[in-house]
Design an enzyme around this catalytic site. Structure first.
Site, PDB file in Angstrom:
ATOM      1  N   HIS A 308       0.856  -1.187   0.000  1.00 41.04           N
ATOM      2  CA  HIS A 308       0.000   0.000   0.000  1.00 41.04           C
ATOM      3  C   HIS A 308       0.883   1.224   0.000  1.00 41.04           C
ATOM      4  O   HIS A 308       1.956   1.216   0.606  1.00 41.04           O
ATOM      5  CB  HIS A 308      -0.908   0.002   1.242  1.00 41.04           C
ATOM      6  CG  HIS A 308      -2.073   0.905   1.096  1.00 41.04           C
ATOM      7  ND1 HIS A 308      -2.013   2.249   1.350  1.00 41.04           N
ATOM      8  CD2 HIS A 308      -3.338   0.648   0.677  1.00 41.04           C
ATOM      9  CE1 HIS A 308      -3.192   2.790   1.112  1.00 41.04           C
ATOM     10  NE2 HIS A 308      -4.011   1.842   0.699  1.00 41.04           N
ATOM     11  N   ASP A 366      -7.954  -5.508   0.304  1.00 36.69           N
ATOM     12  CA  ASP A 366      -8.455  -6.339  -0.786  1.00 36.69           C
ATOM     13  C   ASP A 366      -8.052  -7.797  -0.676  1.00 36.69           C
ATOM     14  O   ASP A 366      -8.508  -8.631  -1.448  1.00 36.69           O
ATOM     15  CB  ASP A 366      -7.946  -5.797  -2.134  1.00 36.69           C
ATOM     16  CG  ASP A 366      -8.568  -4.465  -2.429  1.00 36.69           C
ATOM     17  OD1 ASP A 366      -9.762  -4.311  -2.138  1.00 36.69           O
ATOM     18  OD2 ASP A 366      -7.869  -3.574  -2.931  1.00 36.69           O
TER      19      ASP A 366
HETATM   20  N1  CMC Z   1       4.106  -7.520  -4.852  1.00 35.41           N
HETATM   21  C1  CMC Z   1       5.442  -7.502  -5.058  1.00 35.41           C
HETATM   22  N2  CMC Z   1       6.206  -6.384  -4.938  1.00 35.41           N
HETATM   23  C2  CMC Z   1       5.578  -5.243  -4.599  1.00 35.41           C
HETATM   24  C3  CMC Z   1       4.192  -5.198  -4.361  1.00 35.41           C
HETATM   25  C4  CMC Z   1       3.454  -6.404  -4.488  1.00 35.41           C
HETATM   26  N3  CMC Z   1       2.143  -6.397  -4.282  1.00 35.41           N
HETATM   27  N4  CMC Z   1       3.841  -3.926  -4.040  1.00 35.41           N
HETATM   28  C5  CMC Z   1       4.955  -3.207  -4.067  1.00 35.41           C
HETATM   29  N5  CMC Z   1       6.020  -3.999  -4.399  1.00 35.41           N
HETATM   30  C6  CMC Z   1       7.428  -3.580  -4.487  1.00 35.41           C
HETATM   31  C7  CMC Z   1       7.685  -2.807  -5.758  1.00 35.41           C
HETATM   32  O1  CMC Z   1       8.127  -3.648  -6.802  1.00 35.41           O
HETATM   33  C8  CMC Z   1       8.743  -1.829  -5.312  1.00 35.41           C
HETATM   34  O2  CMC Z   1       9.975  -2.506  -5.295  1.00 35.41           O
HETATM   35  P1  CMC Z   1      11.344  -1.678  -5.632  1.00 35.41           P
HETATM   36  O3  CMC Z   1      11.433  -0.609  -4.585  1.00 35.41           O
HETATM   37  O4  CMC Z   1      12.405  -2.721  -5.520  1.00 35.41           O
HETATM   38  O5  CMC Z   1      11.171  -1.131  -7.009  1.00 35.41           O
HETATM   39  C9  CMC Z   1       8.380  -1.512  -3.866  1.00 35.41           C
HETATM   40  O6  CMC Z   1       7.638  -2.667  -3.414  1.00 35.41           O
HETATM   41  C10 CMC Z   1       7.522  -0.272  -3.706  1.00 35.41           C
HETATM   42  O7  CMC Z   1       6.404  -0.395  -4.591  1.00 35.41           O
HETATM   43  P2  CMC Z   1       5.757   0.813  -5.373  1.00 35.41           P
HETATM   44  O8  CMC Z   1       5.010   0.293  -6.552  1.00 35.41           O
HETATM   45  O9  CMC Z   1       6.788   1.875  -5.606  1.00 35.41           O
HETATM   46  O10 CMC Z   1       4.757   1.328  -4.260  1.00 35.41           O
HETATM   47  P3  CMC Z   1       3.502   2.230  -4.502  1.00 35.41           P
HETATM   48  O11 CMC Z   1       3.247   2.918  -3.223  1.00 35.41           O
HETATM   49  O12 CMC Z   1       3.664   3.066  -5.715  1.00 35.41           O
HETATM   50  O13 CMC Z   1       2.342   1.182  -4.825  1.00 35.41           O
HETATM   51  C11 CMC Z   1       0.536  -0.320  -4.643  1.00 35.41           C
HETATM   52  C12 CMC Z   1       1.366   0.788  -3.944  1.00 35.41           C
HETATM   53  C13 CMC Z   1      -0.716  -0.599  -3.786  1.00 35.41           C
HETATM   54  C14 CMC Z   1       0.049   0.183  -6.014  1.00 35.41           C
HETATM   55  C15 CMC Z   1       1.404  -1.591  -4.791  1.00 35.41           C
HETATM   56  O14 CMC Z   1       1.805  -2.063  -3.530  1.00 35.41           O
HETATM   57  C16 CMC Z   1       0.681  -2.696  -5.561  1.00 35.41           C
HETATM   58  O15 CMC Z   1       0.705  -2.701  -6.800  1.00 35.41           O
HETATM   59  N6  CMC Z   1       0.004  -3.668  -4.832  1.00 35.41           N
HETATM   60  C17 CMC Z   1      -0.783  -4.678  -5.488  1.00 35.41           C
HETATM   61  C18 CMC Z   1      -2.131  -4.099  -5.873  1.00 35.41           C
HETATM   62  C19 CMC Z   1      -3.037  -3.887  -4.698  1.00 35.41           C
HETATM   63  O16 CMC Z   1      -3.202  -4.788  -3.857  1.00 35.41           O
HETATM   64  N7  CMC Z   1      -3.697  -2.714  -4.665  1.00 35.41           N
HETATM   65  C20 CMC Z   1      -4.708  -2.418  -3.626  1.00 35.41           C
HETATM   66  C21 CMC Z   1      -4.307  -1.300  -2.734  1.00 35.41           C
HETATM   67  S1  CMC Z   1      -5.399  -1.198  -1.309  1.00 35.41           S
HETATM   68  C22 CMC Z   1      -6.916  -0.758  -1.959  1.00 35.41           C
HETATM   69  C23 CMC Z   1      -6.956   0.655  -2.453  1.00 35.41           C
HETATM   70  O17 CMC Z   1      -6.630   1.576  -1.685  1.00 35.41           O
HETATM   71  O18 CMC Z   1      -7.360   0.848  -3.611  1.00 35.41           O
END
Ligand code: CMC
Length: 431
Positions: A308, A366
């Site tokens: 998140h 989720d």
């Molecule tokens: N699985 C594997 N690696 C992950 C995941 C995951 N679910 N989420 C983040 N990472 C890694 C990502 O690859 C990155 O690694 P690095 O720093 O080595 O490049 C690091 O963790 C930080 O990730 P980010 O994408 O920069 O983080 P963000 O804050 O931009 O993204 C997120 C947050 C929710 C989009 C992401 O965690 C994700 O895609 N999760 C899966 C989708 C999900 O479950 N979304 C629902 C969110 S809760 C409901 C809502 O509020 O809508």
């Protein structure tokens, strides 16, 4: 807004700029950069707003490190345990818990608006049967502005209030009808003798040919799912609603924009994607393969329902959701649900794995919601519409707050331009 005794100093070359620091009631201090461009001719660069507060708000507070979520100061677990969705809507919109009389009056008003303009049926019928219910919701909610002209003037507080009531009241009808249409069943009209969650379940699962009784435990679980998704401060869809509204667009158009944004798999679409992932994993012994893929930089696969932007600790909503999943599955006699077993094992393994531990990736709301919703009889395509229905409460509250804010301005981010500089047009024959 109170200023901090300290200020920030920004030194650019030989010039020093003093920037005020604003005290929040909770959370980190905020540097006020509003005058920066005018005074220093410089922008800040922050794609994805990771360090930028886009507005001030008094509705929801999240402490991502402590895993804390408050609505108007009340912790989410207390609301999920003791309140119900319409009371939470009142709280979000009106900033206080209602008295008995206020709640009764609010419930009566919402109940009086549950039906849709009959001509809107034609809109549903215009969609292909296999349309995703989110596509239908974006279209139908946007089309409300063509039906409810008496509540589109955003400068009139009375019209704003009527639009808010209409959106909260009609969203379950719209979501349920999108579902009914997709499975070729007749639309079921709202029943005003049922509570908000029970009425939604009735509109989704009843058929005219026989009686349908809503199980109170399921309607309570549904209501809790609505509460857990009701608001989450300045997330992508809420910020979309705020940005759309900043131009003065009507509320139905703004909420339709929020629904469109919510649909994405990184946001509200994650509950559908998470259940699809659990099914794809298929058995506990295949989990290591998927954990390996999630950690592989060259593989786009991510563990859906994990991670998140704000929570760097367990999402407090996930805790309540897991509890609900256990209750609902027990009630439905599916205690040994294989997906729940995969989810529980996946959670256990990921929480011990150094990749997830170091990046502070925890299960989010989720992770378990899809399992409950599927057990209740909803197809995957309805998971995000249910999120949209619930989040309407938050969108409306944030929209109302924004319009009443004297500092409200059209949202207009700037950019870091990296494209070509001036060049002369080249006639086609010379390219
Ligand atoms: N699985 C594997 N690696 C992950 C995941 C995951 N679910 N989420 C983040 N990472 C890694 C990502 O690859 C990155 O690694 P690095 O720093 O080595 O490049 C690091 O963790 C930080 O990730 P980010 O994408 O920069 O983080 P963000 O804050 O931009 O993204 C997120 C947050 C929710 C989009 C992401 O965690 C994700 O895609 N999760 C899966 C989708 C999900 O479950 N979304 C629902 C969110 S809760 C409901 C809502 O509020 O809508």
């Amino acid at each position: 807004m109170t200023k901090n005794d300290r200020s920030a100093k920004l030194i650019i070359g030989n010039d020093t700029y003093e920037l005020d620091i604003i005290n929040p009631t909770e959370g980190p201090d905020v540097i006020d950069i509003r005058k920066l461009y005018n005074e220093a001719n410089i922008f800040t660069y922050d794609p994805g707003y990771t360090s930028t507060a886009s507005c001030d708000s008094r509705i929801t507070f999240i402490d991502g490190f402590k895993g804390k979520l408050l609505h108007r100061g009340y912790p989410i677990d207390q609301l999920a345990a003791n309140s119900h969705f319409l009371e939470v809507c009142y709280l979000l919109i009106d900033a206080k818990l209602p008295t008995e009389a206020e709640l009764e009056s609010f419930q009566e008003t919402i109940t009086a608006h549950t039906m849709l303009h009959e001509q809107m049926v034609n809109f549903f019928r215009g969609f292909r049967r296999d349309a995703h219910p989110m596509a239908i919701m974006v279209g139908v909610v946007g089309a409300m502005s063509a039906f409810y002209h008496d509540s589109t003037d955003v400068t009139d507080p009375r019209q704003r209030k009527i639009a808010s009531h209409r959106l909260i009241a009609k969203m379950p009808t719209i979501a349920a009808w999108a579902y009914k249409y997709s499975i070729g069943q007749p639309f079921i009209y709202p029943r005003n003798d049922l509570n908000y969650a029970a009425n939604f379940l009735h509109m989704c699962f009843a058929v005219p040919a026989e009686d349908y009784h809503v199980n109170p435990i399921l309607s309570r679980a549904m209501d809790r799912i609505f509460i857990l998704h009701a608001d989450h401060e300045q997330n992508a869809s809420t910020s979309t609603v705020r940005l759309a509204s900043s131009s003065g667009a009507n509320p139905f158009a703004c909420i339709a924009a929020g629904i469109a944004c919510l649909w994405g798999p990184s946001h509200g679409g994650a509950n559908q994607a998470c259940l699809e992932m659990l099914k794809q994993i298929g058995s506990v012994d295949r989990i290591p393969e998927y954990i390996k893929r999630a950690k592989d930089k060259n593989d786009p696969f991510r563990l859906m329902g994990f991670g998140h932007r704000v929570y760097k600790n367990l999402d407090p909503r996930a805790k309540v959701m897991k509890q609900s999943a256990d209750e609902v599955l027990e009630l439905l006699g599916v205690k040994n649900n294989p997906l729940l077993q995969i989810a529980a094992e996946l959670e256990k393994i990921a929480l011990q794995d150094s990749y997830f531990v170091e990046k502070k990736l925890f299960p989010n709301v989720d992770f378990y919601s899809g399992i409950i919703l599927e057990a209740m009889g909803f197809p995957k395509s309805m998971f995000t519409p249910i999120f949209a229905l619930s989040r309407t409460a938050g969108w409306i509250s944030q929209w109302k707050e924004m319009i009443a804010d004297p500092q409200n301005k059209i949202g207009r981010p700037r950019q870091l331009y990296l494209g070509e500089t001036d060049r002369d047009y080249v006639p086609i024959e010379n390219r």
